[in-house]
Design an enzyme around this catalytic site. Sequence first.
Site, PDB file in Angstrom:
ATOM      1  N   CYS A 117      50.461  44.581  44.516  1.00 19.66           N
ATOM      2  CA  CYS A 117      49.648  45.302  43.330  1.00 19.66           C
ATOM      3  C   CYS A 117      49.540  44.674  41.638  1.00 19.66           C
ATOM      4  O   CYS A 117      51.280  43.655  41.819  1.00 19.66           O
ATOM      5  CB  CYS A 117      49.099  46.297  43.155  1.00 19.66           C
ATOM      6  SG  CYS A 117      49.986  47.423  42.699  1.00 19.66           S
TER       7      CYS A 117
ATOM      8  N   ARG B 158      48.155  51.295  43.519  1.00 18.98           N
ATOM      9  CA  ARG B 158      47.734  50.372  44.936  1.00 18.98           C
ATOM     10  C   ARG B 158      48.911  49.597  46.176  1.00 18.98           C
ATOM     11  O   ARG B 158      49.398  50.270  47.359  1.00 18.98           O
ATOM     12  CB  ARG B 158      46.370  49.937  44.474  1.00 18.98           C
ATOM     13  CG  ARG B 158      45.836  50.086  43.963  1.00 18.98           C
ATOM     14  CD  ARG B 158      44.937  49.137  43.581  1.00 18.98           C
ATOM     15  NE  ARG B 158      45.087  47.878  42.558  1.00 18.98           N
ATOM     16  CZ  ARG B 158      45.183  46.761  42.256  1.00 18.98           C
ATOM     17  NH1 ARG B 158      43.842  46.072  42.845  1.00 18.98           N
ATOM     18  NH2 ARG B 158      45.960  46.305  41.016  1.00 18.98           N
TER      19      ARG B 158
ATOM     20  N   ASP C 201      41.561  49.338  41.881  1.00 23.35           N
ATOM     21  CA  ASP C 201      43.178  49.828  40.368  1.00 23.35           C
ATOM     22  C   ASP C 201      42.465  50.938  39.858  1.00 23.35           C
ATOM     23  O   ASP C 201      41.689  51.045  39.298  1.00 23.35           O
ATOM     24  CB  ASP C 201      42.784  49.254  39.138  1.00 23.35           C
ATOM     25  CG  ASP C 201      44.668  49.463  38.641  1.00 23.35           C
ATOM     26  OD1 ASP C 201      45.100  50.555  38.623  1.00 23.35           O
ATOM     27  OD2 ASP C 201      45.148  48.126  37.665  1.00 23.35           O
TER      28      ASP C 201
END
Length: 144
Positions: A7, A13, A117
């Site tokens: 990420c 994440r 996100d």
Amino acid sequence: MKILMVCLGNICRSPLAEGIMRHLSKEKNLNWEIASAGTGDWHIGKAPDRRSTLAAKTSGYDISNQRAQQFNYDMFVEYDLIFVMDRNNLSDVQRLARTAEEREKVKLFLDNDEVTDPYWDDSLFEPVCKQVEERCKQIIKQLS
């Protein structure tokens, strides 16, 4: 099998994906190595965001010992599959690839969709954790 989750900062994440996939693959006695990285360098060496750690813990996973690292070219050689959380990550990682074979290793974690996100919205951590958990289960089923 060696899998890398990627990420942006490697604190929200991808640490969730790393920790959940590692846990689930061990439960299935799969000899998989799972790691994560970020395309950015802001959080190198730092633990996952406390909100990701809490969401993981609530779901039965411990990601507290993970530390952020930045994606680099050598990871194309080291890993068999590289799952990215969104299209920006996809573009950033593929830009570093030197061959078609390396580019083919890079896939969106959610196939044709992006993992939101949650960094700017506390309420998103739990749903993102659940989404990541479900996708990890699917990936294990597909690859084992």
